[in-house]
Design a protein around this motif. Structure first.
Motif, mmCIF file in Angstrom:
data_model
loop_
_atom_site.group_PDB
_atom_site.id
_atom_site.type_symbol
_atom_site.label_atom_id
_atom_site.label_comp_id
_atom_site.label_asym_id
_atom_site.label_seq_id
_atom_site.Cartn_x
_atom_site.Cartn_y
_atom_site.Cartn_z
ATOM 1 N N SER A 1 0.815 -1.218 0.000
ATOM 2 C CA SER A 1 0.000 0.000 0.000
ATOM 3 C C SER A 1 0.846 1.264 0.000
ATOM 4 C CB SER A 1 -0.920 0.009 1.223
ATOM 5 O OG SER A 1 -0.105 -0.063 2.373
ATOM 6 N N GLY A 2 2.105 1.159 0.410
ATOM 7 C CA GLY A 2 2.963 2.349 0.438
ATOM 8 C C GLY A 2 2.870 3.128 1.744
ATOM 9 N N ARG A 3 2.034 2.717 2.662
ATOM 10 C CA ARG A 3 1.945 3.451 3.939
ATOM 11 C C ARG A 3 2.870 2.823 4.975
ATOM 12 N NH1 ARG A 3 -4.398 3.492 4.526
ATOM 13 N NH2 ARG A 3 -4.906 4.587 2.601
ATOM 14 N N VAL A 4 3.742 3.642 5.527
ATOM 15 C CA VAL A 4 4.732 3.137 6.473
ATOM 16 C C VAL A 4 4.047 2.529 7.690
ATOM 17 C CG1 VAL A 4 6.727 3.750 7.875
ATOM 18 C CG2 VAL A 4 6.355 4.866 5.687
ATOM 19 N N ALA A 5 2.938 3.122 8.093
ATOM 20 C CA ALA A 5 2.249 2.643 9.294
ATOM 21 C C ALA A 5 1.808 1.198 9.115
ATOM 22 C CB ALA A 5 1.035 3.525 9.583
ATOM 23 N N ASN A 6 1.296 0.861 7.913
ATOM 24 C CA ASN A 6 0.870 -0.515 7.665
ATOM 25 C C ASN A 6 2.028 -1.481 7.787
ATOM 26 O OD1 ASN A 6 -1.535 0.553 7.168
ATOM 27 N ND2 ASN A 6 -1.677 -0.057 5.009
ATOM 28 N N TYR A 7 3.147 -1.092 7.138
ATOM 29 C CA TYR A 7 4.313 -1.974 7.187
ATOM 30 C C TYR A 7 4.766 -2.178 8.627
ATOM 31 C CZ TYR A 7 4.596 -1.074 2.176
ATOM 32 O OH TYR A 7 4.329 -0.968 0.845
ATOM 33 N N ALA A 8 4.831 -1.059 9.370
ATOM 34 C CA ALA A 8 5.302 -1.130 10.759
ATOM 35 C C ALA A 8 4.376 -2.046 11.558
ATOM 36 C CB ALA A 8 5.324 0.273 11.377
ATOM 37 N N PHE A 9 3.084 -1.906 11.312
ATOM 38 C CA PHE A 9 2.120 -2.726 12.035
ATOM 39 C C PHE A 9 2.345 -4.211 11.743
ATOM 40 C CE2 PHE A 9 -2.284 -4.470 12.454
ATOM 41 C CZ PHE A 9 -2.365 -4.313 13.829
ATOM 42 N N ALA A 10 2.550 -4.525 10.448
ATOM 43 C CA ALA A 10 2.791 -5.919 10.058
ATOM 44 C C ALA A 10 4.058 -6.435 10.707
ATOM 45 C CB ALA A 10 2.899 -6.014 8.549
ATOM 46 N N MET A 11 5.072 -5.558 10.755
ATOM 47 C CA MET A 11 6.335 -5.976 11.366
ATOM 48 C C MET A 11 6.141 -6.334 12.831
ATOM 49 S SD MET A 11 9.323 -3.578 9.850
ATOM 50 C CE MET A 11 10.443 -3.834 11.221
ATOM 51 N N ILE A 12 5.381 -5.474 13.533
ATOM 52 C CA ILE A 12 5.187 -5.717 14.957
ATOM 53 C C ILE A 12 4.440 -7.033 15.164
ATOM 54 C CG2 ILE A 12 3.934 -4.912 16.987
ATOM 55 C CD1 ILE A 12 4.678 -2.047 15.983
ATOM 56 N N ILE A 13 3.392 -7.272 14.343
ATOM 57 C CA ILE A 13 2.658 -8.532 14.496
ATOM 58 C C ILE A 13 3.587 -9.707 14.282
ATOM 59 C CG2 ILE A 13 0.878 -10.002 13.465
ATOM 60 C CD1 ILE A 13 -0.741 -7.519 12.945
ATOM 61 N N GLY A 14 4.397 -9.597 13.239
ATOM 62 C CA GLY A 14 5.336 -10.672 12.956
ATOM 63 C C GLY A 14 6.287 -10.899 14.110
ATOM 64 N N LEU A 15 6.801 -9.812 14.649
ATOM 65 C CA LEU A 15 7.752 -9.896 15.749
ATOM 66 C C LEU A 15 7.124 -10.614 16.929
ATOM 67 C CD1 LEU A 15 10.612 -8.821 15.708
ATOM 68 C CD2 LEU A 15 9.859 -6.938 17.190
ATOM 69 N N VAL A 16 5.873 -10.179 17.247
ATOM 70 C CA VAL A 16 5.163 -10.778 18.383
ATOM 71 C C VAL A 16 5.015 -12.275 18.155
ATOM 72 C CG1 VAL A 16 2.926 -10.911 19.548
ATOM 73 C CG2 VAL A 16 3.926 -8.693 19.022
ATOM 74 N N LEU A 17 4.637 -12.630 16.937
ATOM 75 C CA LEU A 17 4.453 -14.052 16.627
ATOM 76 C C LEU A 17 5.741 -14.831 16.831
ATOM 77 C CD1 LEU A 17 2.146 -14.239 13.487
ATOM 78 C CD2 LEU A 17 1.838 -15.408 15.678
ATOM 79 N N PHE A 18 6.808 -14.329 16.237
ATOM 80 C CA PHE A 18 8.079 -15.039 16.336
ATOM 81 C C PHE A 18 8.515 -15.197 17.783
ATOM 82 C CE2 PHE A 18 8.993 -14.153 11.782
ATOM 83 C CZ PHE A 18 9.200 -15.478 11.446
ATOM 84 N N VAL A 19 8.433 -14.077 18.526
ATOM 85 C CA VAL A 19 8.874 -14.118 19.920
ATOM 86 C C VAL A 19 8.043 -15.143 20.692
ATOM 87 C CG1 VAL A 19 8.976 -12.795 22.070
ATOM 88 C CG2 VAL A 19 9.808 -11.816 19.939
ATOM 89 N N SER A 20 6.728 -15.128 20.438
ATOM 90 C CA SER A 20 5.904 -16.066 21.218
ATOM 91 C C SER A 20 6.225 -17.498 20.849
ATOM 92 C CB SER A 20 4.405 -15.799 21.045
ATOM 93 O OG SER A 20 4.158 -15.081 19.881
ATOM 94 N N ILE A 21 6.452 -17.739 19.535
ATOM 95 C CA ILE A 21 6.823 -19.113 19.161
ATOM 96 C C ILE A 21 8.116 -19.493 19.840
ATOM 97 C CG2 ILE A 21 7.616 -20.550 17.240
ATOM 98 C CD1 ILE A 21 5.640 -18.969 15.480
ATOM 99 N N PHE A 22 9.065 -18.559 19.826
ATOM 100 C CA PHE A 22 10.378 -18.839 20.392
ATOM 101 C C PHE A 22 10.272 -19.132 21.889
ATOM 102 C CE2 PHE A 22 14.493 -17.539 22.137
ATOM 103 C CZ PHE A 22 15.304 -18.386 21.422
ATOM 104 N N VAL A 23 9.523 -18.277 22.563
ATOM 105 C CA VAL A 23 9.449 -18.403 24.023
ATOM 106 C C VAL A 23 8.641 -19.645 24.415
ATOM 107 C CG1 VAL A 23 8.556 -17.353 26.127
ATOM 108 C CG2 VAL A 23 9.766 -15.978 24.437
ATOM 109 N N PHE A 24 7.427 -19.739 23.802
ATOM 110 C CA PHE A 24 6.553 -20.836 24.272
ATOM 111 C C PHE A 24 6.793 -22.137 23.522
ATOM 112 C CE2 PHE A 24 4.302 -16.846 25.095
ATOM 113 C CZ PHE A 24 4.189 -16.926 26.465
ATOM 114 N N GLY A 25 6.992 -21.972 22.242
ATOM 115 C CA GLY A 25 7.083 -23.187 21.431
ATOM 116 C C GLY A 25 8.363 -23.954 21.656
ATOM 117 N N VAL A 26 9.482 -23.307 21.450
ATOM 118 C CA VAL A 26 10.747 -24.011 21.519
ATOM 119 C C VAL A 26 11.100 -24.356 22.963
ATOM 120 C CG1 VAL A 26 13.182 -23.897 20.868
ATOM 121 C CG2 VAL A 26 11.459 -22.802 19.455
ATOM 122 N N GLY A 27 10.660 -23.455 23.874
ATOM 123 C CA GLY A 27 10.993 -23.637 25.284
ATOM 124 C C GLY A 27 10.534 -24.973 25.817
#
Lengths: 638, 503
Positions: free
Chosen positions: A611-637
């Motif tokens: 879409s070209g809007r930085v806010a959208n990209y940033a939002f997607a990044m944060i969701i991704g980050l949250v997902l990865f961190v949670s997988i890392f913390v809960f899943g692999v742990g």
């Protein structure tokens, strides 16, 4: 001599076909006529040489195929059966060439016509002189091609084109079985050359294929093939339509020669067919039914050529049931005499049509016998021979067939005999109905046509006279050789009766009333025709009105055409359309096209993510980050 | 080194490329360039054809070995090399290709008016690829040529084609490429297993039946599309309809044969167990192809589409014959491929003759052509008869042998194949009747001219071959007699092995 009989017609066809335009009509015609005359000379002398001097010969030409044990050559086999056919075909073809010179004189493309006619003759000769099944099939298909071309000769007429196609395709149905028959023959005998097959018959008697005796199966395939070419009931529908072709063609192809190829095939294969009793029973039933069916239809037709066409069909039925009861000699004898008188009738009909300015409907004729006396007389001779009146050619051969049927064993032979007698009555009836309606009574044509009625020129009458001689004398002259005392020496092994088959002997020992029966019913038929059409011309109409169902059933030829149209032609058309529009376009093409469309569609959606809007990209990044961190913390742990 | 004394096959393969190079350097006015390009292309292809005749005369028919072999090691550490040679199966296909190219160039003489130079180059490159494909004895080379054919073909359809040419070109390309990628994987596996890419050496491999199945499927994906077999045939009608006449001729004449050739070269000798195992499937698909596409052909209203569907039906006979795995069936299949190459190529030329004059492929647009173009009508009739396998024409021996062969494998398959005889007669005669017979209904048709001398020259070799192959097929059958016998023996030996091992 042997080679000449077969190849002169080809020479004529080539000269006339390729150079006809430069030669001019007249020269091209006479080239083919001369070539045919030469062929007839060779053919007849070959017949005398082989048939009467008992000197069969085989002329090898060249190897055709050699594939893994399947070896074949082009070769000309002259035994009595072949030589007899060669003599007959070349003679009749010459007469018909000559006749055509007069009959086709107003046509625009005469060289084409004569080239086709000669080509046909060549193919027919290839067929009868074949030394193996494949060469026979070459001729078989070749005459089919020539017949197709000649039926559709007047290609500007839509009906002619349709009839030509129908003839070819219906014949192909038979050919399919012929082809399968060849395949089975090859795998059974290891060869498809006649000598090899006939030698192997004894060994193959016990072998079975898929639970059935193999000889029965082979014989069945060949008979189904013969049914197509010889217009037996079920595959007969093309023959009446084939009358769209010029009349000489009807005489040559659809009466005297090509349609009898099926009978020839059965006679040729007699050493094998003899050991297929069930198939022979089937042949008898089909032949007898055809004889009866075609005669019944012939009684009500109004087209002069169609009446004769149904008559041909009916006579072919006779030949087949003769084969069915094991009297191949009688079948071939009838084939031989029939060729003369049927060609005579057709050419006579052509002469009438010529005189009547191309009118073919007998309801519009009448009262012309005084104007064309020669044609009239010849027509009588032909009809007398056809009806089997004593001492004419047809009498000898038809009587022989009926005697054989009477002497034959089993219910099929009895059935054939009854059908044969009934058909003989009908034959006489429709023949005289035809004569009376065509030549006698009050003229029903318009004034203009009647003024033009004239006798045909000499070039047309001479062939008619020659054929008339044949129709008068061939029966009496050849009786002894073909089916009488000398048949064994005459055929010289070219037609084989199995040791258990005594029909040729038994047929001469039938009760006295049997030979008389056909003559009696024939005369009765003639009398009835006279009574109805000559003396009480109102009556036939009333009879037809009294039984409208039966009349229409006969007039519409037992509704075969309609039936086939319903169950084959139309479903095939609609199926074709469905397979194309639904099968190919929707289903098979639908898949890749659908996949392509899906890809385009999906990529269209994916594009929107950018879409070209930085806010959208940033939002997607944060969701991704949250997902990865949670997988890392809960899943692999764990 | 080989029978010719010089690297004949390489010369045949790359001579057209030289011709293409020469054309590339032609400069000048547009008309001059076009004319020079035409003549150069014609001469190049004629010389190539002339050279290829050496194969006809010097080929040793008594042996099944590869002949005219050329082998140069290229990357020995990987087992890669330049390896050419022909055996009885491939030699006639080389001749077919070299024959059809000059015919095609003649057929495009006047029909193609734009970018003549590029067109001729495309054709010559195409010839290189085709000849190379049939001569290659190295899987990598085979693959390169096999795929390389697509490029000029894609351009020929995409640039000089009809209205929907881009759709057709892409369809052709994607369909064949998709199949070929799987074939590439299969070839890589073969190379890996054998340690060499030379086909004769790969033949010595004994593959495990389970591996064979996967390899067979991979090859099938590619060859089935090329043949084309039902149900991956739909690219063909589109490609034919849009291609220029000469493109159709090559497509029908040579490209379709690559699939059948592939089966014979790889599937049969390398994968005997899998071949036996899959034969019923192929039979089923072949019979469906014959009956289904014949029926579809009956409903067509476009001349080229009709002939394209008839091609699918005829190729159904070919695949049927190949998988009968007996002498008659295999010989018949090869013969049918050759005859189909001649006859259907010629039929497309016949359509082209009318298209050049009227610019329509619609059947209903015509009628009564026989009246004004009698010679054309005769030529068209001959090829129609060839197509419906009339004895005495090229179509018959192949079909007959296949049916005889199929009977041994399974009589019902033979029956299915023979049904094509009836249906084939139906659609071809129906086409002929509507186009050539009946009364002329349109005024503009009356002005048509009969065949020109150039068209006579184009048709002459095809007419000659159609009759020759029909009347004296031995002179062609003898070429692959030994090779087919060897193939059958090889197959039977391979099938006997596991049985012995099992005991």
């Amino acid at each position: 001599m042997y080679v000449g009989a077969v190849f002169f017609p080809l020479l004529g066809a080539c000269i006339c076909g390729f150079f006809g335009r430069w030669l001019g009509d007249k020269l091209a015609q006479w080239v083919t006529v001369v070539c045919m005359a030469l062929a007839a000379l060779c053919g007849i002398s070959a017949f005398i040489q082989v048939g009467f001097n008992h000197a069969p010969a085989t002329v090898d030409i060249v190897t055709w195929l050699d594939v893994g044990g399947l070896q074949l050559s082009w070769a000309l086999r002259y035994d009595t059966l072949a030589a007899m056919m060669v003599g007959m075909v070349t003679l009749i073809s010459t007469m018909i060439h000559l006749y055509s010179v007069g009959y086709m004189s107003h046509d625009e493309t005469q060289p084409r016509f004569f080239a086709y006619l000669s080509l046909f003759t060549f193919m027919m000769l290839m067929l009868v002189t074949a030394d193996n099944l494949l060469q026979l099939f070459f001729g078989w298909e070749g005459v089919g091609l020539a017949s197709y071309l000649l039926i559709g000769y007047w290609y500007e007429r839509e009906s002619a084109n349709r009839a030509a196609m129908k003839a070819f395709i219906v014949n192909r149905v038979g050919d399919l079985f012929f082809m399968l028959g060849m395949a089975l023959t090859f795998w059974t005998f290891g060869t498809i050359e006649f000598n090899g097959i006939f030698q192997g018959v004894e060994a193959a008697r016990q072998s079975t294929f898929a639970g059935m005796p193999v000889l029965e199966l082979i014989a069945l395939f060949f008979f189904l093939g013969a049914m197509g070419k010889s217009a037996q009931i079920g595959l007969h529908t093309w023959l009446p339509d084939a009358m769209e072709g010029p009349t000489p063609v009807s005489a040559l192809i659809h009466a005297a020669t090509m349609v009898t190829a099926g009978v020839f095939l059965m006679a040729r294969m007699s050493p094998l067919v003899e050991y297929a009793p069930n198939v022979l029973g089937f042949v008898t039933v089909i032949g007898a039914t055809t004889a009866l069916f075609a005669a019944s239809v012939g009684m009500v037709q109004n087209d002069i050529k169609r009446v004769i066409a149904y008559s041909t069909c009916s006579q072919l039925g006779y030949m087949f049931f003769a084969v069915g009861v094991g009297a191949y000699q009688a079948a071939v004898f009838h084939l031989f005499t029939h060729a003369f008188f049927k060609a005579l009738l057709f050419l006579g009909a052509g002469s009438v049509i010529h005189a009547m300015s191309d009118e073919q409907d007998i309801r519009k004729m009448g009262g012309i016998w005084k104007k064309i006396p020669v044609t009239y007389a010849l027509f009588w001779i032909g009809s007398l021979a056809l009806a089997g009146v004593p001492y004419f050619a047809g009498y000898y051969s038809k009587d022989m067939i009926l005697e054989a049927a009477f002497a034959g064993h089993g219910w099929t032979a009895k059935y054939a005999f009854i059908c044969g007698i009934l058909a003989a009555f009908m034959t006489a009836f429709y023949s005289w109905r035809l004569i009376i309606m065509t030549f006698h009574g009050t003229p029903r044509a318009d004034h203009h046509t009647m003024e033009h009625v004239h006798e045909s020129p000499a070039v047309m009458l001479i062939p008619l006279l020659v054929l008339a001689v044949g129709a008068l004398f061939t029966g009496a002259y050849f009786y002894d050789q073909f089916v009488g005392h000398h048949w064994a020496e005459f055929w010289n092994g070219s037609i084989v009766n199995a040791p258990h088959n005594h029909i040729m002997h038994d047929a001469h020992e039938v009760p006295e009333w049997v030979p008389l029966a056909p003559t009696v019913v024939g005369l009765a038929g003639i009398a009835l025709a006279y009574a109805l059409y000559m003396f009480m011309p109102k009556l036939p109409g009333r009879i037809a009105a009294a039984v409208p169902g039966l009349y229409r059933f006969l007039l519409n030829k037992w509704y075969f055409d309609e039936l086939y149209d319903r169950i084959f032609v139309r479903p095939a058309r609609s199926l074709a359309r469905k397979l194309w529009q639904v099968g190919d376009v929707k289903i098979i093409d639908g898949m890749p096209n659908g996949a392509a469309a899906l890809t385009v569609h999906a990529s269209g959606r994916v594009v929107r993510l950018q879409s070209g809007r930085v806010a959208n990209y940033a939002f997607a990044m944060i969701i991704g980050l949250v997902l990865f961190v949670s997988i890392f913390v809960f899943g692999v742990g764990r | 080194m080989n029978a010719a004394g010089f690297p004949l096959l390489s010369l045949l393969t790359f001579l057209p490329l030289v011709g293409a190079g020469i054309i590339l350097f032609i400069r000048g006015e547009e008309a001059v360039v076009a004319s020079n390009a035409r003549w150069t292309a014609l001469w190049t292809s004629l010389i190539t054809f002339g050279l290829s005749l050496i194969l006809w005369f010097q080929f040793d028919k008594t042996t099944a070995d590869f002949q005219f072999v050329e082998q140069i090691s290229w990357m020995p550490e990987f087992g890669l090399g330049y390896h050419m040679g022909v055996d009885g199966i491939s030699v006639l296909f080389v001749l077919l290709s070299t024959l059809l190219v000059p015919v095609c160039i003649l057929a495009s003489w006047e029909a193609v008016q734009s970018r003549v130079r590029e067109y001729m180059i495309a054709f010559l490159v195409l010839e290189t690829m085709m000849v190379g494909m049939f001569c290659a004895l190295d899987v990598v080379m085979f693959y390169i040529f096999f795929e390389g054919v697509l490029i000029p073909m894609f351009l020929i359809i995409g640039i000089w084609g009809g209205a929907r040419r881009v759709y057709a070109a892409y369809k052709l390309f994607l369909y064949t490429l998709l199949g070929s990628l799987l074939m590439l994987l299969a070839m890589l596996l073969l190379w890996y297993e054998a340690g060499t890419s030379s086909i004769p050496e790969i033949f010595n491999l004994q593959l495990d039946p389970s591996v064979q199945v996967w390899l067979f499927l991979a090859f099938l994906a590619s060859f089935a599309v090329k043949v084309p077999m039902w149900p991956v045939h739909t690219w063909l009608p589109d490609a034919h309809v849009e291609a220029p006449t000469a493109g159709s001729v090559i497509l029908a004449g040579v490209l379709l044969k690559m699939g059948g050739y592939g089966f014979l070269r790889f599937s049969l000798p390398l994968l005997p167990q899998a071949t036996e195992w899959f034969a019923p499937l192929i039979f089923a698909l072949s019979v469906i192809a014959v009956v289904y596409t014949s029926l579809v052909a009956l409903a067509q209203e476009d001349m080229k589409k009709l002939i394209a569907y008839s091609s699918v039906a005829h190729m159904g006979i070919v695949t049927m014959g190949i998988f009968t795995l007996n002498h008659q069936g295999l010989s018949g299949a090869i013969f049918q491929m050759l005859s189909h190459g001649i006859v259907s190529g010629a039929l497309f030329l016949c359509v082209g003759v009318l298209y050049d004059r009227v610019h329509s492929r619609e059947i209903a647009r015509y009628g009564g052509v026989a009246k004004i173009m009698p010679s054309y009508a005769m030529v068209f009739m001959l090829f129609t008869m060839g197509s419906i396998a009339l004895p005495g024409t090229a179509g018959f021996p192949g079909e007959f042998l296949v049916i005889v062969g199929a009977w041994q494998a399974n009589p019902w398959v033979a029956f299915g194949g023979a049904l094509g005889m009836i249906l084939g007669a139906g659609y071809m005669l129906y086409l002929y009747r509507r186009v050539v017979f009946s009364r002329i209904s349109r005024e503009d048709l009356k002005a048509l001219l009969d065949l020109s001398p150039r068209e006579y020259v184009t048709f002459a070799p095809l007419i000659l071959l159609t009759l020759w192959m029909g009347i004296y097929p031995s002179s062609f059958l003898s070429f692959f007699e030994a090779s087919v016998a060897a193939l059958v023996t090889r197959h039977e030996a391979a099938m006997a092995l596991p049985r012995l091992a099992g005991m």
